[in-house]
Write a protein that holds these residues in place. Structure first.
Motif, PDB file in Angstrom:
ATOM      1  N   ASN A  78      16.569  -1.701  48.874  1.00 43.31           N
ATOM      2  CA  ASN A  78      17.294  -2.825  49.436  1.00 43.31           C
ATOM      3  C   ASN A  78      17.998  -3.529  48.270  1.00 43.31           C
ATOM      4  O   ASN A  78      17.328  -4.127  47.416  1.00 43.31           O
ATOM      5  N   ARG A  80      19.563  -6.259  47.864  1.00 43.51           N
ATOM      6  CA  ARG A  80      19.258  -7.681  47.725  1.00 43.51           C
ATOM      7  C   ARG A  80      17.896  -7.873  47.064  1.00 43.51           C
ATOM      8  O   ARG A  80      17.740  -8.708  46.163  1.00 43.51           O
ATOM      9  N   THR A  81      16.896  -7.065  47.477  1.00 46.88           N
ATOM     10  CA  THR A  81      15.564  -7.163  46.868  1.00 46.88           C
ATOM     11  C   THR A  81      15.618  -6.789  45.399  1.00 46.88           C
ATOM     12  O   THR A  81      14.976  -7.437  44.556  1.00 46.88           O
ATOM     13  N   ASP A 361       9.555  -9.343  54.304  1.00 43.45           N
ATOM     14  CA  ASP A 361      10.921  -9.792  54.057  1.00 43.45           C
ATOM     15  C   ASP A 361      11.025 -10.300  52.620  1.00 43.45           C
ATOM     16  O   ASP A 361      10.098 -10.125  51.809  1.00 43.45           O
ATOM     17  N   GLU A 362      12.119 -10.948  52.291  1.00 41.41           N
ATOM     18  CA  GLU A 362      12.337 -11.338  50.889  1.00 41.41           C
ATOM     19  C   GLU A 362      11.446 -12.491  50.446  1.00 41.41           C
ATOM     20  O   GLU A 362      11.448 -12.854  49.266  1.00 41.41           O
ATOM     21  N   CYS A 374       1.849  -8.845  49.121  1.00 41.58           N
ATOM     22  CA  CYS A 374       2.613  -8.544  47.917  1.00 41.58           C
ATOM     23  C   CYS A 374       1.826  -7.588  47.033  1.00 41.58           C
ATOM     24  O   CYS A 374       0.634  -7.345  47.257  1.00 41.58           O
ATOM     25  N   THR A 380       8.609  -3.988  49.887  1.00 38.73           N
ATOM     26  CA  THR A 380       9.601  -5.063  49.767  1.00 38.73           C
ATOM     27  C   THR A 380      11.025  -4.558  49.855  1.00 38.73           C
ATOM     28  O   THR A 380      11.947  -5.345  50.093  1.00 38.73           O
ATOM     29  N   LEU A 382      12.153  -2.836  47.129  1.00 44.39           N
ATOM     30  CA  LEU A 382      12.520  -2.651  45.723  1.00 44.39           C
ATOM     31  C   LEU A 382      12.548  -1.184  45.331  1.00 44.39           C
ATOM     32  O   LEU A 382      13.471  -0.717  44.669  1.00 44.39           O
ATOM     33  N   GLU A 395       7.455  -6.567  40.210  1.00 46.89           N
ATOM     34  CA  GLU A 395       7.566  -6.860  41.639  1.00 46.89           C
ATOM     35  C   GLU A 395       6.414  -7.749  42.103  1.00 46.89           C
ATOM     36  O   GLU A 395       6.616  -8.700  42.874  1.00 46.89           O
ATOM     37  N   PHE A 399       7.193 -11.382  43.804  1.00 47.57           N
ATOM     38  CA  PHE A 399       6.898 -11.618  45.218  1.00 47.57           C
ATOM     39  C   PHE A 399       5.673 -12.506  45.431  1.00 47.57           C
ATOM     40  O   PHE A 399       5.595 -13.211  46.447  1.00 47.57           O
TER      41      PHE A 399
END
Length: 532
Positions: A78, A80-81, A361-362, A374, A380, A382, A395, A399
């Motif tokens: 993703n 954005r992640t 989600d983010e 997490c 996620t 990533l 990560e 998170f």
């Protein structure tokens, strides 16, 4: 019954950093950490290589780290992640340094940065070859100073409490499933305790014990993923199991000792039984190609030559520097009669990391209200189809911080649930034969290793599913009639995780990243993340 404002299940880097932040922000609220064994026995402790992060902006950049992560993830990250983790990561790294983590520095006081497979620049911060252990030490010392954090050891979490336990029918289509806490087994008293919480965080780690050969400790049994799946939460990308290319080859030894990728980053060369440096035949990046490529290359060489391992050649490296950077690896090799200055290290791939898990989600929110996840148990976005080396600790920090921010904004609006029933153990008896449980675990590991390993086929996956169906039926029958125990629950959880891996692998009719199916050798432009 226990009531707590924040419940944290797991005591690795994700769980501890989260607990520390919520405790410091809300000194008047209760924070409870539960761990099923010793407080420091986590996947974090066994992380050798380091933590990736852009700290040298003269030679490195966020854009380079983002691109390296996207390339390794093979089209399924993703974006954005990836941007969130890479750009917010350095601030989170500074926090653990402030909490006492000691990363290696040079004579001028600058951080010594390592380079690992898939990275275009030197950006790995490390503490010799025990980075995770050093981070765990610093976090535990800081957590121990917080008066509102309670740590309970040797408690095994059995299940999440949702509307299901109040008598409602809960399915994957049920809107607004809510988590009210957990049921946990006190292993010292054998009593099952109801723990109610406003906010619950799962930081339960990975599931490497689903495989016969793994670098993961015995505790890595996929408990969080299995609990969320039973609670009708969303799970994704379980087919992407990362096999670390270079675990020390010791027949019959489990868990396998990890030979960190940083050894190859410092110049180690993989050689086959003919002492040929073979990686150049598989990828132009040679020994520093991403892990999925290196693991498949080693698997190919072993099968082609009929050997059980390949060699990692380090004898050309500066021995004094090797001992300084990798003291534990040097000592371990020495203990089995291998002098890295003159002899090559026998290595073979081993199950190492789950790129999929509980879909979040983010902000780390799962599909179940008031439940966060997490660290390795989460997905996620990533890692995509393959995790870039040393991105996992990063990560977890990013998170856990995001879970903290979202959790503190919500906690006061969440009330404790009333009328939650106690655990019902009526009709169960002590197990007559533990062999029924232990053998099921061994059978699972054999099925997963033989049929759902580095290279897969449609026929192997079909066979695996048939055998897992039988194991599931047998273990569920035991679970319904037998008093719960950690051994029973761990095997039950592993069978669930195995099912999820096989199911999602069967859905993915292509080869991408860590999922390589010889019946579907090409990538698809259609398939994205597979969610169950």
């Amino acid at each position: 019954m226990i009531e707590t404002d924040f419940l944290v299940i797991g005591s690795g880097i994700a769980g501890l950093s989260y607990a520390l932040k919520v405790a410091q922000h809300y000194p008047e609220k209760k924070v409870l950490i539960i761990t099923k064994t010793r407080i420091d026995e986590t996947n974090t402790k066994y992380a050798q290589g380091g933590i990736a992060g852009v700290t040298d902006f003269e030679h490195d950049s966020y854009e380079k780290h983002i691109q390296d992560t996207l390339v390794a993830g093979d089209g399924l990250c993703n974006p954005r992640t990836v941007e969130i983790v890479v750009t917010e990561g350095p601030a989170r790294i500074r926090e653990i340094i402030d909490w006492g983590t000691r990363f290696d520095k040079d004579s001028e006081g600058d951080f010594k940065l390592g380079k690992e497979g898939g990275h275009s620049e030197f950006r790995i911060l490390h503490h010799k070859d025990v980075t995770g252990k050093e981070i765990e030490r610093a976090l535990l010392e800081t957590v121990g100073k917080q008066k509102n954090i309670q740590i309970i050891k040797h408690w095994f979490v059995l299940d999440l409490i949702t509307q299901h336990h109040l008598g409602y029918l809960v399915t994957k289509s049920t809107p607004d499933i809510e988590c009210y806490g957990v049921y946990a087994l006190d292993q010292q008293t054998n009593k099952i305790v109801k723990i109610l919480s406003r906010i619950t965080l799962l930081a339960t780690g990975g599931n490497g014990q689903a495989y016969r050969t793994t670098t993961n400790p015995k505790i890595a049994t996929g408990d969080g993923v299995a609990m969320v799946y039973r609670a009708k939460g969303r799970i994704e990308n379980m087919e992407f199991i990362q096999f670390h290319p270079t675990a020390l080859y010791e027949p019959g030894v489990s868990p396998s000792f990890l030979i960190t990728e940083a050894v190859r980053g410092d110049g180690g060369i993989l050689r086959n039984s003919k002492e040929e440096a073979f990686m150049e035949r598989y990828d132009q990046r040679k020994d520093l190609a991403p892990r999925d490529i290196v693991a498949r290359a080693i698997d190919s060489e072993m099968k082609r030559e009929g050997t059980e391992h390949v060699w990692l050649d380090c004898h050309h490296m500066d021995n004094a520097k090797f001992i300084e950077h990798f003291p534990n690896i040097y000592a371990k090799c020495k203990s089995i009669g291998v002098d890295v200055a003159t002899q090559m290290i026998p290595v073979a791939p081993a199950a190492h990391y789950s790129c999929g898990g509980i879909k979040v989600d983010e902000w780390g929110r799962t599909s179940i209200n008031n439940l966060y996840a997490c660290g390795e148990c989460s997905s996620t976005g990533l890692h995509g189809a393959n995790r870039l080396a040393s991105n996992s600790l990063l990560e977890a920090l990013v998170f856990s911080h995001r879970c903290f921010l979202d959790g503190i904004a919500r906690v006061d609006s969440v009330a404790f649930k009333e009328n939650v029933p106690d655990w019902n153990a009526e009709g169960t008896t002590e197990p007559a034969e533990m062999i029924l449980i232990t053998q099921s675990g061994k059978e699972l590991q054999s099925v997963m290793s033989d049929y759902v390993g580095i290279v897969r086929t449609h026929v192997r996956l079909q066979r695996a599913m048939k055998r897992l169906d039988l194991l599931h039926e047998e273990i569920e029958s035991l679970y319904e009639t037998t008093a719960v125990s950690p051994q029973l629950c761990e095997v039950r959880n592993l069978i669930t995780v195995g099912y999820l891996i096989v199911k999602e692998a069967a859905f993915r009719k292509e080869s991408r990243g860590l999922h390589y199916n010889t019946d579907y050798p090409k990538k698809s432009v259609i398939l994205q993340n597979i969610v169950l």
